[in-house]
Motif scaffolding. Structure first.
Motif, short mmCIF file in Angstrom:
data_model
loop_
_atom_site.label_atom_id
_atom_site.label_comp_id
_atom_site.label_asym_id
_atom_site.label_seq_id
_atom_site.Cartn_x
_atom_site.Cartn_y
_atom_site.Cartn_z
N LEU A 157 -15.59 -17.60 -12.71
CA LEU A 157 -15.13 -18.46 -11.62
C LEU A 157 -15.93 -18.25 -10.34
O LEU A 157 -16.19 -19.20 -9.60
CB LEU A 157 -13.65 -18.20 -11.34
N THR A 158 -16.34 -17.00 -10.07
CA THR A 158 -16.98 -16.74 -8.79
C THR A 158 -18.51 -16.73 -8.86
O THR A 158 -19.17 -16.96 -7.86
CB THR A 158 -16.54 -15.37 -8.21
N GLN A 159 -19.08 -16.44 -10.02
CA GLN A 159 -20.53 -16.35 -10.14
C GLN A 159 -21.03 -17.37 -11.15
O GLN A 159 -20.96 -17.14 -12.35
CB GLN A 159 -20.94 -14.95 -10.61
N PRO A 160 -21.56 -18.47 -10.68
CA PRO A 160 -21.99 -19.53 -11.59
C PRO A 160 -23.01 -19.06 -12.63
O PRO A 160 -23.01 -19.54 -13.76
CB PRO A 160 -22.63 -20.57 -10.66
N VAL A 161 -23.88 -18.11 -12.26
CA VAL A 161 -24.90 -17.63 -13.20
C VAL A 161 -24.30 -16.87 -14.38
O VAL A 161 -24.93 -16.75 -15.42
CB VAL A 161 -25.89 -16.65 -12.53
N PHE A 162 -23.10 -16.34 -14.18
CA PHE A 162 -22.58 -15.37 -15.15
C PHE A 162 -22.61 -15.91 -16.58
O PHE A 162 -23.04 -15.23 -17.50
CB PHE A 162 -21.17 -14.93 -14.77
N LEU A 163 -22.12 -17.10 -16.76
CA LEU A 163 -22.03 -17.61 -18.13
C LEU A 163 -23.28 -18.33 -18.61
O LEU A 163 -23.26 -18.98 -19.64
CB LEU A 163 -20.80 -18.52 -18.28
N THR A 164 -24.38 -18.22 -17.89
CA THR A 164 -25.61 -18.86 -18.38
C THR A 164 -26.20 -18.02 -19.51
O THR A 164 -26.00 -16.81 -19.57
CB THR A 164 -26.67 -18.97 -17.26
N TRP A 165 -26.91 -18.71 -20.41
CA TRP A 165 -27.49 -18.02 -21.57
C TRP A 165 -28.46 -16.95 -21.12
O TRP A 165 -28.51 -15.85 -21.69
CB TRP A 165 -28.18 -19.06 -22.47
N GLY A 166 -29.19 -17.23 -20.05
CA GLY A 166 -30.14 -16.26 -19.53
C GLY A 166 -29.45 -14.96 -19.14
O GLY A 166 -29.91 -13.87 -19.50
N ASN A 167 -28.37 -15.09 -18.43
CA ASN A 167 -27.65 -13.89 -18.01
C ASN A 167 -27.07 -13.14 -19.21
O ASN A 167 -27.06 -11.90 -19.25
CB ASN A 167 -26.54 -14.24 -17.02
N ILE A 168 -26.59 -13.93 -20.18
CA ILE A 168 -25.98 -13.28 -21.33
C ILE A 168 -27.02 -12.50 -22.14
O ILE A 168 -26.79 -11.35 -22.54
CB ILE A 168 -25.25 -14.32 -22.21
N THR A 169 -28.19 -13.09 -22.37
CA THR A 169 -29.22 -12.35 -23.11
C THR A 169 -29.69 -11.13 -22.32
O THR A 169 -29.96 -10.08 -22.89
CB THR A 169 -30.44 -13.24 -23.44
N ASN A 170 -29.72 -11.29 -21.03
CA ASN A 170 -30.08 -10.17 -20.17
C ASN A 170 -29.06 -9.02 -20.34
O ASN A 170 -29.40 -7.85 -20.47
CB ASN A 170 -30.11 -10.67 -18.72
N LEU A 171 -27.78 -9.40 -20.37
CA LEU A 171 -26.70 -8.43 -20.54
C LEU A 171 -26.84 -7.69 -21.87
O LEU A 171 -26.70 -6.47 -21.94
CB LEU A 171 -25.37 -9.20 -20.48
#
Ligand code: ATP
Ligand code: MG
Lengths: 345, 530
Positions: free
Chosen positions: A48-62
């Protein structure tokens, strides 16, 4: 047959409608309740607060950022289930990483370099295993000692200097594997999944895995029922050594360098992840599923701190608090200090 | 007793549910000061649950508790203690790393100045234990004691508090006969002083010796109440199991065949077991009697490979290398230890895993567990041996004590061994299930197994055995069979090592033996004829 037996032996079915929702969720998710609840809450807040959080890029980074932790934590799960603990796991990983770096530096191909690195991990594990199971030295003493020993080996191997492996011919393969992807799915994610499946199958469906649970639950009962307690204990440490070496390959692959020193908080993060996942420090209870959740939970927290630009110095504090809360929740579950949704209390 | 006075404790309409089980279903009962009340019923009928509610360990889902006629909430054991309610629970609750003295006076250590008065602590602990006839070093750590002695420490702790209601949940199940008698004496003494005692036990003789009334639970509900000793035993049993128990010990027809188990000069290095010799034939049950410390437990452990031992043991003619459970299992010895919690259970694991982990050698192929076969065989054990559980995946420690025991016996019996060594197999098991277990043992023998049955319950030894070897001071003092197989004869040999009448007085001695006065193998050999 199966079904009818279960019914026949039933004392009396309790009316299911009477059980509060929360207590049913707690019962269904078992000891990993805390980790799951944490992940869900954090994910919702961050989404809800961080739009980038659920992006594929962020997820693969995680995923990439937490693979080392995951591989080490899978190994640590084995020892904790068997009722032990390995404090040397991160130091062993640093030392095997240096072995890998030296191999590449000597111009070795990727596969021989990997093989030698894994072998080094097995030898380190064997040392821990033999000392704890056959020499019967308490595991805390052994692994505290070997942690120091392995850390020293890591420094001695290249005179305390980092080996930059990027230009060595053998490195390309590892680098491609750790950073590459197919159909948008990172290889490292596939690697993680395969490793999780293998460890889960070993623990649940093999003689060896069942033996680990038995030894961790009650070593005397295991012995009296024909399980080779010493061999099982020894092999568990060998597995940890192997996963330490695997983790070092991932680490070197990501950083393109082999460093003789390591992040001191990593050991705590690894063990915390396993415990948060509901594996009991007393042994015999828990498993790989919980460990994955534990790693994910700590990873999401870390990711959240990064996204919200909170100083990374907070990481240790947050991990520590989460660990204590999660284990307290597990204890409460077991002894019923907190009664979920009980009315009239 | 004044009938108009409110009862010391009265519970009304208690309900307690666990996932998948109604453990207590609308149970009411009352206990008056000075009364010794028996609470009995099958395994899993809710006795321990009821005692834990009254002892403040569990909260009921419905109903209320009145102490002296006033409704009270017993939120924890401490609150219960404030009302004088003391519970000795079925699972021991001692602090394993503390000393005996500390455990006896736990939470009430005597003080002088600000500090604990250690000499006084030791003196008082020793005094209470002496009352129980137990003379041990009170400085010993509790985890170095046998189950029996741990139970005694637990009892000592309970009786040294100022209890108004003492709840004994199967406190006698791990005690020998002598220790049981002393405890029952203490119970009578407490009752005379106005203390109420709630005795949970599966042993009929104890109920009849001590209690003035019995309350029977079945499937969590009140099945009946009976004045004692006016109610006949078979009546009480019928109330418990819901049917007549005919042929309590069962029988077998097949005559013993060839020798399966040969033991010669078996002994332990520490002298707890001195060289013994005997043989057991296929289809034969050899009973083993003796006091605690007589060497009978060491015999069981030595045969099961649990402790190092020396001597010549052959199974089916093949020599067995002693000292390893794995080799004992491979040789075909099915061993059931007496200390369930410490030596048999995997406490955090499920019923299914607790049963199947004993078969890891046979239920795996290429190192993998054959899951379907495992599930099927586990379900069969649960059904065949009447293990009462709401699910195969339930944690084993959530089963009632008797049902845990049935699961352990079932997993061992299902292995189909030529030799069984059973140490106290019916400990904590209800009368109905005991009879069922006797039936299983008879069936094992009937199918040609050689059974060594170690038990502190003489009636069960007499009912099942072809011959009974009596241990005293580390060795076999006699092998009794035929018309001699009576409680008097067995008891006399067990206590003094000689026949009744041979000795002017009967002395209970727990000293460690210094010398073997009789060549035991000769005695054993003489009694070997059937
Ligand atoms: N903590 C628990 N969680 C879930 N189920 C439980 C729990 N405690 C008891 N039960 C179940 O409640 C029922 C009653 O158990 P309880 O221990 O009161 O029996 P019991 O009469 O004491 O039996 P025994 O003679 O074998 O000791 C059993 O079916 C048991 O499996
Ligand atoms: Mg009970």
């Amino acid at each position: 047959m199966n079904q009818s037996t279960a019914e026949r032996t039933d004392v009396k079915a309790a009316p299911p409608a009477r059980r509060p929702v929360l207590s049913r969720i707690a019962a269904a998710t078992g000891p990993a309740t805390g980790a799951i609840a944490g992940i869900v809450i954090l994910t919702v807040i961050l989404a809800l607060t961080q739009p980038v959080f659920l992006t594929w890029g962020n997820i693969t980074n995680l995923v990439g950022a937490n693979s080392v932790t995951l591989v080490l934590a899978l190994g640590a799960t084995f020892v904790l289930l068997a009722g032990g603990l390995d404090l040397s796991i991160v130091a062993a990983s640093a030392a095997t990483g240096m072995v890998f770096g030296l191999m590449l530096q000597s111009g070795a191909d990727a596969l021989p370099a990997i093989a030698v690195t894994l072998l080094a991990g097995l030898v380190f594990g064997l040392l821990n295993g033999v000392l704890t199971s056959y020499a019967r030295i308490p595991f805390l003493v052994v692994t505290l000692g070997t942690a120091s020993l392995f850390a020293s080996i890591a420094l001695l191997l290249n005179d305390g200097k980092t080996i930059n492996v990027f230009d060595f011919p053998g490195f390309a393969f590892v680098n491609d594997f750790v950073l590459g992807q197919a159909f948008g799915i990172p290889f490292i994610l596939m690697f993680d999944i395969v490793l999780v499946v293998i460890t889960a199958v070993v623990l649940r469906y093999t003689k060896f895995g069942r033996g680990i649970y038995a030894v961790g639950s009650n070593a005397e009962a295991a012995r009296l029922n024909g399980i080779n307690v010493r061999l099982t204990t020894m092999l568990v440490y060998v597995i940890v050594g192997f996963t330490a070496a695997l983790a070092s390959l991932v680490q070197v692959g990501r950083l393109a360098g082999a460093a003789p020193t390591f992040d001191a908080t990593l050991l705590l993060t690894v063990i915390a992840a396993v415990l948060i996942g509901g594996t009991a420090y007393t042994g015999g209870e828990g498993g790989v599923g919980g460990t994955v959740l534990g790693v994910l939970f700590l990873g999401v927290i870390q990711n959240g701190l990064t996204l919200t630009s909170v100083s990374s110095f907070w990481r240790g504090a947050v991990n520590g608090i989460v660990l204590i809360l999660a284990v307290a929740l597990g204890v409460a579950r077991q002894y019923g200090w907190l009664r979920f949704g009980r009315k009239g209390r | 007793m004044n009938a108009s006075e409110p009862a010391l404790i009265r519970v009304e309409n208690l309900v307690k549910r666990f996932p998948g089980v109604v453990a207590l279903d609308d149970v009411s009962l009352e206990i008056r000061a000075g009364e010794v009340l028996a609470l009995t019923g099958e395994n899993g009928s809710g006795k321990s649950t009821l005692s834990k509610i009254v002892g403040g360990l569990y909260q009921p889902d419905g109903g209320r508790i009145l102490v002296d006629g006033v409704e009270r909430r017993l939120a924890n054991p401490h609150a219960a203690l404030e009302h004088g309610i003391v519970l000795i629970s079925q699972e021991l609750t001692l602090a394993p790393t503390l000393t005996v003295a500390e455990n006896v006076l736990l939470g009430r250590l005597p003080r002088r100045g600000g500090a604990v008065d250690w000499p006084e602590t030791r003196r008082r602990a020793a005094e209470v234990l002496a009352e129980l006839g137990v003379h041990i070093d009170v400085e010993r750590r509790v985890d170095s004691l046998s189950v029996e002695l741990q139970q005694e420490v637990e009892i000592a702790r309970a009786i040294s508090t100022r209890a108004r209601l003492l709840i004994l949940d199967e406190a006698t199940s791990s005690l020998s006969e002598g220790a049981t008698l002393r405890l029952l004496d203490i119970v009578a003494g407490l009752s005379a002083r106005g203390v109420a005692v709630l005795m949970i036990t599966h042993r009929m003789p104890e109920i009849y010796a001590s209690c003035s009334r019995a309350v029977v639970l079945r499937d969590g509900a009140l099945a009946g109440e009976a004045p004692l000793p006016a109610t006949a035993e078979h009546e009480l049993v019928r109330m418990m199991v819901g049917r007549e128990l005919l042929d309590y010990y069962g029988s077998r027809v097949a005559a013993p065949a060839g020798v399966v188990l040969e033991v010669e000069g078996l002994h332990t290095a520490d002298g707890a077991l001195q060289p013994v010799a005997f043989e057991v034939r296929a289809g034969e049950v050899l009973g083993v009697a003796g006091l605690v410390g007589s060497g009978k437990a060491e015999l069981a452990m030595a045969l099961g490979g649990a402790i190092p031992a020396r001597g010549d043991v052959r199974v089916g003619g093949r020599p067995l290398r002693l000292g390893s459970p794995r080799r004992a299992i491979a040789a075909g010895i099915g061993y059931v230890p007496d200390d369930r919690r410490r030596e048999a259970l995997l406490p955090p694991r499920s019923v299914a895993e607790n049963i199947s982990f004993a078969w890891l050698g046979t239920i795996t192929r290429f190192g993998f567990v054959r899951v379907a076969a495992e599930r099927r065989d586990v379900a069969k054990v649960v059904a065949d041996y009447g293990v009462k559980t709401s699910s195969l995946d339930k944690r084993i420690t959530l089963l009632s004590g008797g049902n845990q025991q049935k699961a352990i016996l079932g997993r061992t019996f299902a292995r189909g061994c030529p030799v069984y060594v059973l140490n106290e197999p019916t400990r904590g098991v209800d009368v109905g299930s005991k009879s069922a277990i006797y039936g299983y043992i008879q069936a094992l023998a009937e199918k040609g197994a050689a059974v060594v049955l170690i038990s502190s319950e003489l009636p069960e030894l007499i009912g099942l055995s072809d011959r009974v070897a009596v241990f005293h001071h580390g060795g076999i003092r006699a092998v009794v069979s035929g018309d001699d197989l009576t409680e008097e004869v067995l008891g006399a040999y067990a206590v003094s090592g000689t026949r009744p009448g041979d000795h002017p007085s009967v002395v209970i001695s727990t000293d460690t033996p210094t010398s073997a006065d009789t060549p035991t193998s000769a005695v054993a050999g003489a009694g070997r004829t059937r």
